[in-house]
Design a protein around this motif. Structure first.
Motif, mmCIF file in Angstrom:
data_model
loop_
_atom_site.group_PDB
_atom_site.id
_atom_site.type_symbol
_atom_site.label_atom_id
_atom_site.label_comp_id
_atom_site.label_asym_id
_atom_site.label_seq_id
_atom_site.Cartn_x
_atom_site.Cartn_y
_atom_site.Cartn_z
ATOM 1 N N ILE A 4 9.736 -22.236 -25.198
ATOM 2 C CA ILE A 4 9.928 -22.411 -26.640
ATOM 3 C C ILE A 4 8.995 -23.513 -27.122
ATOM 4 C CG2 ILE A 4 11.567 -23.058 -28.433
ATOM 5 C CD1 ILE A 4 13.785 -22.019 -26.570
ATOM 6 N N PRO A 5 8.137 -23.220 -28.101
ATOM 7 C CA PRO A 5 7.230 -24.251 -28.623
ATOM 8 C C PRO A 5 8.018 -25.427 -29.196
ATOM 9 C CG PRO A 5 6.599 -22.081 -29.401
ATOM 10 C CD PRO A 5 7.921 -21.929 -28.737
ATOM 11 N N LYS A 6 7.488 -26.610 -29.047
ATOM 12 C CA LYS A 6 8.176 -27.823 -29.499
ATOM 13 C C LYS A 6 8.056 -28.051 -30.997
ATOM 14 C CE LYS A 6 9.177 -29.050 -25.278
ATOM 15 N NZ LYS A 6 10.082 -28.092 -24.719
ATOM 16 N N LYS A 7 6.955 -27.609 -31.599
ATOM 17 C CA LYS A 7 6.722 -27.858 -33.019
ATOM 18 C C LYS A 7 6.481 -26.550 -33.751
ATOM 19 C CE LYS A 7 4.846 -32.446 -32.403
ATOM 20 N NZ LYS A 7 3.769 -33.360 -32.634
ATOM 21 N N GLY A 8 6.814 -26.567 -35.035
ATOM 22 C CA GLY A 8 6.553 -25.412 -35.889
ATOM 23 C C GLY A 8 7.820 -24.673 -36.248
ATOM 24 N N LYS A 9 7.679 -23.784 -37.212
ATOM 25 C CA LYS A 9 8.773 -22.920 -37.643
ATOM 26 C C LYS A 9 8.500 -21.527 -37.104
ATOM 27 C CE LYS A 9 7.768 -24.261 -41.667
ATOM 28 N NZ LYS A 9 7.542 -24.494 -43.056
ATOM 29 N N PHE A 10 9.559 -20.855 -36.737
ATOM 30 C CA PHE A 10 9.394 -19.551 -36.116
ATOM 31 C C PHE A 10 10.473 -18.597 -36.591
ATOM 32 C CE2 PHE A 10 7.715 -22.739 -33.275
ATOM 33 C CZ PHE A 10 6.444 -22.256 -33.046
ATOM 34 N N ILE A 11 10.231 -17.327 -36.345
ATOM 35 C CA ILE A 11 11.249 -16.311 -36.530
ATOM 36 C C ILE A 11 11.715 -15.944 -35.130
ATOM 37 C CG2 ILE A 11 11.766 -13.991 -37.336
ATOM 38 C CD1 ILE A 11 9.586 -14.373 -39.464
ATOM 39 N N TYR A 12 12.929 -16.334 -34.801
ATOM 40 C CA TYR A 12 13.494 -16.081 -33.484
ATOM 41 C C TYR A 12 14.233 -14.748 -33.496
ATOM 42 C CZ TYR A 12 12.676 -21.021 -32.519
ATOM 43 O OH TYR A 12 12.096 -22.246 -32.332
ATOM 44 N N THR A 13 14.125 -14.034 -32.404
ATOM 45 C CA THR A 13 14.919 -12.815 -32.233
ATOM 46 C C THR A 13 15.606 -12.904 -30.875
ATOM 47 O OG1 THR A 13 13.062 -11.615 -31.244
ATOM 48 C CG2 THR A 13 13.366 -11.395 -33.621
ATOM 49 N N ALA A 14 16.788 -12.359 -30.811
ATOM 50 C CA ALA A 14 17.537 -12.419 -29.559
ATOM 51 C C ALA A 14 18.519 -11.257 -29.491
ATOM 52 C CB ALA A 14 18.301 -13.738 -29.464
ATOM 53 N N ASN A 15 18.971 -10.987 -28.287
ATOM 54 C CA ASN A 15 20.068 -10.040 -28.134
ATOM 55 C C ASN A 15 21.282 -10.650 -28.811
ATOM 56 O OD1 ASN A 15 18.443 -8.410 -26.606
ATOM 57 N ND2 ASN A 15 19.093 -9.319 -24.686
ATOM 58 N N HIS A 16 22.124 -9.804 -29.349
ATOM 59 C CA HIS A 16 23.293 -10.301 -30.059
ATOM 60 C C HIS A 16 24.517 -9.563 -29.532
ATOM 61 C CE1 HIS A 16 25.753 -12.030 -33.032
ATOM 62 N NE2 HIS A 16 25.508 -11.234 -34.042
ATOM 63 N N VAL A 17 25.246 -10.241 -28.648
ATOM 64 C CA VAL A 17 26.382 -9.621 -27.986
ATOM 65 C C VAL A 17 27.707 -10.085 -28.587
ATOM 66 C CG1 VAL A 17 27.500 -9.286 -25.753
ATOM 67 C CG2 VAL A 17 25.025 -9.466 -25.870
ATOM 68 N N SER A 18 27.762 -11.342 -29.034
ATOM 69 C CA SER A 18 29.012 -11.877 -29.580
ATOM 70 C C SER A 18 28.738 -12.770 -30.782
ATOM 71 C CB SER A 18 29.760 -12.667 -28.513
ATOM 72 O OG SER A 18 29.155 -13.928 -28.324
ATOM 73 N N HIS A 19 29.811 -13.235 -31.420
ATOM 74 C CA HIS A 19 29.676 -14.154 -32.560
ATOM 75 C C HIS A 19 29.164 -15.519 -32.126
ATOM 76 C CE1 HIS A 19 31.329 -11.558 -35.581
ATOM 77 N NE2 HIS A 19 32.393 -11.316 -34.843
ATOM 78 N N PHE A 20 29.180 -15.813 -30.849
ATOM 79 C CA PHE A 20 28.726 -17.109 -30.352
ATOM 80 C C PHE A 20 27.213 -17.153 -30.135
ATOM 81 C CE2 PHE A 20 33.118 -16.807 -28.840
ATOM 82 C CZ PHE A 20 33.645 -17.877 -29.533
ATOM 83 N N ASP A 21 26.566 -16.017 -30.132
ATOM 84 C CA ASP A 21 25.135 -15.971 -29.868
ATOM 85 C C ASP A 21 24.294 -16.746 -30.874
ATOM 86 O OD1 ASP A 21 25.732 -14.480 -27.668
ATOM 87 O OD2 ASP A 21 25.177 -12.558 -28.553
ATOM 88 N N PRO A 22 24.484 -16.594 -32.184
ATOM 89 C CA PRO A 22 23.640 -17.359 -33.120
ATOM 90 C C PRO A 22 23.734 -18.873 -32.941
ATOM 91 C CG PRO A 22 24.669 -15.530 -34.254
ATOM 92 C CD PRO A 22 25.291 -15.597 -32.889
ATOM 93 N N PRO A 23 24.940 -19.472 -32.908
ATOM 94 C CA PRO A 23 24.941 -20.926 -32.725
ATOM 95 C C PRO A 23 24.415 -21.357 -31.357
ATOM 96 C CG PRO A 23 27.191 -20.098 -32.879
ATOM 97 C CD PRO A 23 26.275 -18.959 -33.160
ATOM 98 N N MET A 24 24.630 -20.553 -30.337
ATOM 99 C CA MET A 24 24.118 -20.910 -29.009
ATOM 100 C C MET A 24 22.595 -20.849 -28.971
ATOM 101 S SD MET A 24 26.348 -22.072 -27.107
ATOM 102 C CE MET A 24 25.365 -22.171 -25.650
ATOM 103 N N MET A 25 22.018 -19.937 -29.725
ATOM 104 C CA MET A 25 20.559 -19.862 -29.769
ATOM 105 C C MET A 25 19.993 -21.115 -30.435
ATOM 106 S SD MET A 25 18.273 -16.791 -31.087
ATOM 107 C CE MET A 25 16.524 -16.904 -31.164
ATOM 108 N N SER A 26 20.634 -21.562 -31.508
ATOM 109 C CA SER A 26 20.196 -22.798 -32.166
ATOM 110 C C SER A 26 20.301 -23.980 -31.218
ATOM 111 C CB SER A 26 21.052 -23.078 -33.399
ATOM 112 O OG SER A 26 20.870 -22.085 -34.342
#
Length: 130
Positions: free
Chosen positions: A51-73
């Motif tokens: 994961i790059p240290k600097k910059g803004k990005f559009i992240y995509t991930a598998n989404h299995v549960s409601h916990f996935d978005p906060p865990m990705m952050s």
């Protein structure tokens, strides 16, 4: 007396992604999400070094549960605004309060609106990623 129409959360403005939302976001992550994940789940973050240290990005991930978005952050150590299905913003949904407060924006998966794309543009003009 006219009834007030409910807010359309598919349009969020860059002013909404301010220091107060950022503090709430990180506070929620460190006091609720991280302890909950440590107690109830055996998880492992793989590939964090990519994961790059600097910059803004559009992240995509598998989404299995409601916990996935906060865990990705949490895994990325980034402020991330999420697209969420519009049903999560309806009165009575159990996630309504958090989804609105954590900076997600609504997406109508059957009929996307121009406002959604304007929201993406505004979010990427802040220090938040998508």
């Amino acid at each position: 007396m006219a009834s007030k129409e409910p807010r359309n959360y598919n349009r969020r403005y860059k002013e909404e992604y301010n220091i107060f939302r950022s503090l709430f976001y990180f506070g929620f992550m460190h006091t609720v999400v991280v302890p909950f994940m440590h107690i109830f789940f055996n998880y492992k973050i793989i590939g964090k070094e990519n994961i790059p240290k600097k910059g803004k990005f559009i992240y995509t991930a598998n989404h299995v549960s409601h916990f996935d978005p906060p865990m990705m952050s949490w895994a990325c150590h980034k402020l991330i605004a999420y697209m969420a299905k519009k049903e999560l913003f309806q009165k009575g949904d159990k996630w309504e309060f958090l989804v609105k407060r954590l900076g997600a924006f609504a997406v109508d998966r059957t009929k996307p609106e121009i406002a959604t794309f304007k929201t993406v543009r505004d979010i990427l003009s802040t220090n938040w990623s998508l």
